[in-house]
Structures are given as structure tokens and as C-alpha cells.
Scaffold this active site. Sequence first.
Site, mmCIF file in Angstrom:
data_model
loop_
_atom_site.group_PDB
_atom_site.id
_atom_site.type_symbol
_atom_site.label_atom_id
_atom_site.label_comp_id
_atom_site.label_asym_id
_atom_site.label_seq_id
_atom_site.Cartn_x
_atom_site.Cartn_y
_atom_site.Cartn_z
ATOM 1 N N GLU B 49 0.861 -1.166 0.000
ATOM 2 C CA GLU B 49 0.000 0.000 0.000
ATOM 3 C C GLU B 49 0.904 1.224 0.000
ATOM 4 O O GLU B 49 1.709 1.413 0.915
ATOM 5 C CB GLU B 49 -0.825 -0.041 1.285
ATOM 6 N N GLU B 60 -4.556 10.189 9.869
ATOM 7 C CA GLU B 60 -3.266 9.640 10.290
ATOM 8 C C GLU B 60 -2.852 10.135 11.669
ATOM 9 O O GLU B 60 -3.038 11.288 12.014
ATOM 10 C CB GLU B 60 -2.151 10.007 9.306
#
Lengths: 401, 261
Positions: B49, B60
Amino acid sequence: MKTNKQNLPDKNGFYGEFGGKFVPETLMYALEQLETTYKKLKDNNEFKEKFYSDLSEFVGRPSPLYFAERLTKHYGTGSIWLKREDLNHTGAHKINNTIGQILLAKYMGKKRIIAETGAGQHGVATAAVAARLGLECHIYMGSEDVERQSLNVYRIKLLGAHVHAVNSGSATLKDALNEALRDWVTNVDDTYYIIGSVTGPHPYPMIVRDFNSVVGEELISQSKKLFNAMPDAIVACVGGGSNAMGAFYPFISMNETRLIGVEAGGEGVETGEHAAPLNDGIPGVLHGALSYLMQDEKGQVKETKSVSAGLDYPGVGPEHSWLKDSGRAEYVAVSDDEALRAFHEVSELEGIIPALETAHAFAYLDILMKEYDSSANIIVNLSGRGDKDINTVAEIDGIKL
Amino acid sequence: MNRLTETLANLKQQNKKALVAYLVAGDPDIQTTVDLMHLFVEAGVDAIEIGVPFTDPIAEGPIIQRAHDRALKNNISLKDIYSMVEIFRNKDSTTPLILMGYLNTFMFHKKIIEENKNSAIDSILVVDIPGELNLNDYGIKSSSINTISLISPTTKQDRIESIAKNSSGFVYYVTLRGVTGASNLDSNEISNNVNEIKKHASVPTLAGFGIKSASDASLLSKHSDGIIIGSSIVQMIEQNSVTKEFDRIRKYITEIKQAIS
Ligand SMILES: Cc1ncc(COP(=O)(O)O)c(C=O)c1O
């Protein structure tokens, strides 16, 4: 909280092509919960009574529509009227929204309140309502803003809230929003996020607009009473766009009133160093909504520049993007220098020190008033008072306090 | 056939779990990212990924945020990522590659995605679009790319069904409430939710967010078709970005791979 003929957003949270809810999956349920709660409460009589009585008794509404006599003489054309949001408790329009949202939070049984702030006005307005209900409160603020709005940082702390300085990215309002969203993703079960402008994912732009619309509603009755007509134009500064949206919304279907939003032109729109996405941005997605956005040639969000912390934001509420594209509202920009000039001018002519954000709206009168004769009535939404900006302005003027 | 679909089908046939590893393109620089991708594959990673750097990565945690920042200092755009992938593909034409990023980037670079030069990329994961929406409606489409949608512990029943049906690569089950790199795994919740997803999805279900130790990996792989590791690898990249000694990562991946075998 009347609904307008336009009846936007649609059921998916869109204003034309703008808006939506583009957030990490974990937040989708929280947004649905919020929307369901809001829909249930917004027309509930008990809720409305509580909202309006808090606005009257804690905030001091209605705020006056005040005739600015010397400013009117200064331009020598139409009459200039000031909507005195600076007289609200905590000193800006931001409290209209927090009064409403804290009621939603309480109804939903949330124990913990979070918010982002740029100029600190929304932080203060959130801390005040959280204190009043005895709820734990956390305010995220870019470290650059913590510096330039130190007075408000201390006010937030006095009100019992925690201030978290955010160092990531450009360390301003956009990064504070990022951090607040991350907090919300992590603590979604017990936390209510009070967003401070008509930005973010649906249903926030709608909720914040509706709570701020008390301003536009008052303007309709005050205009009738004071000059027996609807205003020729309403001028408001636009950061995320909540003070402008609140003043504009009840007027959207009244085409005789021009709606003019003033963005932060920073060093000048032509230099690229500004915070004026409606003047010089392209549609993109930031903080959960599709709207005009300042982006670079690689699709990254650009850093902004403005003397005013509350306007220093690369995005704008989606309904403003829709109002721009549909042609119903006009969006212009004025530079830091023009705003600073207006800041001094209004202080000296009217005995009112406006917030630097608001000074942008005043600065545009230089151009606008040339288009009118003495029969015109122009309203400036005086979104907040300027005490918080004294240090910034003194420093620019080379004065040591 | 799409490399990701094929790889996941093969693993399933052999009754094996998939291991997907994440890094951010251009962290700390493009050449190192290519080297790390090869290292991942050598150590046993089944699909990679690739994080597409964005200025405002709201999903995040601090570790991956810093990786985005490091990559942004190198001015990495989606165009540069395609050049990077071209270099990788010179040596590796079979490992599935997934782009993971934010809607704004993909909308901005629609044409690059549509072209998907040499079918180099196999799948896209857009972190901030509701899983039941169609990326096509935002101009993001390519005949050679499938899509991965996220389902989280807070996703309601009715949406689980529509999101699961809308995923053509795999369903990504987010194992916790939080940003990447947090740690509060709830084994029961995970097992219940993954079972629910599996009722509706025609593609495999992988689990990620919050996996650190081999025992996390082992636990999660029991409930799912495979796992995704991000923050712990990105942290090792950060700690060794100057020396570029990445043996620790090789060792770590080998351990995780064993734990899920
Ligand atoms: C006094 C004042 N006016 C305007 C703004 C800009 O926000 P908005 O565009 O949402 O009204 C702020 C934001 O902090 C503010 O404090």
C-alpha cells in the site's frame, strides 16, 4: 431558524455540487447521529425557546443595528448601518453557534467538548458555554495563532478549558481543524465536536448557518423599523464564512439585497499570498467538504497568508461556493494593508475598534460606497470587537506595549 | 487479471492469510521507497500500500503524519509516484500495488488515474470518501484499477452491507476508533464485525490500523483474510532514514509473516 425557499442542502448534504461528508469512516456514524438529533430538535418548541432565551440572557441579543453617522459622512453617499455582533457576550458572532451546539451536545449526553479556533473567538465562545454546563473542554489552536492571539488563549484558560497548541503543517487554523478531527475520530463515543464555522462535513455547515441566522432574521425586522426597506447590500468578511452566512441566509430569496463577502487578500490576490479561495481557488476537498480551495499545481493545499488569524484559512464553507457559482452573492478580497487602514479609520470615526477580520468588510466600503447615492442603505456585519488584535496592530505600527 | 484480485484468490486457495505493508511514497526519498518496496516483497509481503502524501492527512496519527511531511519536503506528487512505480515494475511485475490517499489528490489528478499507465497500479483506497459512494461520480475511474473501502467499528449494519458490496479489491476493516498508529484492539468486536462483513462481501476482508506486535497480527489474522501493517513500519523507516539500514524491517516483516502463517 426559519427554512428558506432554496431548501439547501439536499438530503446528502450538498449545495449544488458543493458540500457532502468526506470523512474517515469512523466519523460517519457520529455525523448521522448529529444530523438525526438536529432534525428532531430544530423545530421542537422547547429547544427553540431555550436557544432564544440563552441568546437573550447569556449573550445579550438582539444586537443593535446602529447608524454609523461619521462613517456615512466620510463616504458622503448611502447610509451605513452596523450590525453590532461585537456587543455579544465574548465579543463576536461566534457565540450564536456555540450556544446552539452546546444544547445539542447536552441533549446527546456527550461529556467532552472539543473545538478548533483561529483568532481564538470561537475557542472563547466554546469555553464559555462549556463552563456554563460544567463540561470538559479542549481547544485546538495552531501554534502561530497561540502566539498572535495570546490574549484569547488566556481567556480560554480562565474559562477552564485546555488549550492544545498544534505544530503540524502551517500551524494555523487548518491544522487546528485537522487535529480536532483526529481527536474526534479517537474519542467519538463521548465527545462532541463544536465546529466554529460553516465548514466541515454535513451537517455542520447547515447547523452553524442556522444558529447564526438569528443575525439575518434580526436584520430583516430592524431594517423595516429603522429605514422601512430592505438593505441595498449586506457586507461581511469571509473566513470559513459563518458570520456572512448567518447574515446572508434569510436574504437569499430577496434579490433586491446584494450579498457581498470580503475575503482576506493578504499581500494582494495577484501575489498568490492570501487567504481568498473564492477569488483565487479551485474546487477541492478539505475537512470533509467539497468547496473552493487554495491548492498548488500538485493538488496540495496551499499555505495562506493574512494579518487576520480568523480569516487565515485555505477553504471556505460549501454554501458560499454555491452562492458564488449561482451568482447570488459576490465575493471580493481586500489586502492586509487595506484592512489595517480600515481598522484605524473605524476606530477613530465611530469609537468602535473592530476585529481585524471585520476590518476587511469595512475596507471594501471604499469601493462599494462609490456605487451608491444617498438613498441607499448598506449594512456591515460587525462580526467582532478588536481587543484581541491590539498586540498585532501595535507591532505592525512599531509600538511597544 | 488484476494482480490484487489474483493474489488474494491464490492465497485463499492455499488457505493462507495476506500480508499488506504500507509506506509513504518519497519517505525519505523516491529511491529509498523503491528499495524498501523490493525489501518488503523479499521478506514476504503479498501486496504494498503506497501512501500518497497530502498536506492534511486527517486520518493519520503522528507517525504517518511525519512521513507525509518528509515526503512533501521532496515535493512528491502523484505524477512522481507513477515514475517511481515504473522503476519498481522494471524488477517486479507481479506484486499488487495499492494507492492510499485523500480524495482531493485523486480528484486533482483524475487523468493520471484514468490512464493508469502500463496498468502499474492495481487498486485505490480513498480514506475520506464514504464507502457506499462511487468514485466514478467524482471522476476517479480506470478500467484496470479496483477499489478498497473502509468499514470501522462504528459503521452501522445497513451501511456495512452497501459498503461491502461496493468494494471490488478487498474490504478494509479498521480495527479501532482512532487514527493510524493508535492501540486499543478489541478482539471480540473485531471478530463480530468481520463476520458481519463477510456475509455481504464478495471480496476478502483484511484488517488494519493498530497492529504492532506479532501477537496482534496473529490474533487479527484469525478473524480475517489478512492484515495490513503501517505505522510500525513507517516508524522504523523514520528511525533509520539517515543510515538507510533497514534490516530491522526485514526481520519485523518476517516475524509478522510467521505469526500469521
Ligand atoms: C470577529 C470574527 N469575524 C470573523 C471571523 C471569521 O469567521 P467566519 O468567516 O466563520 O465568520 C472570525 C473568526 O475567528 C472572527 O473572530
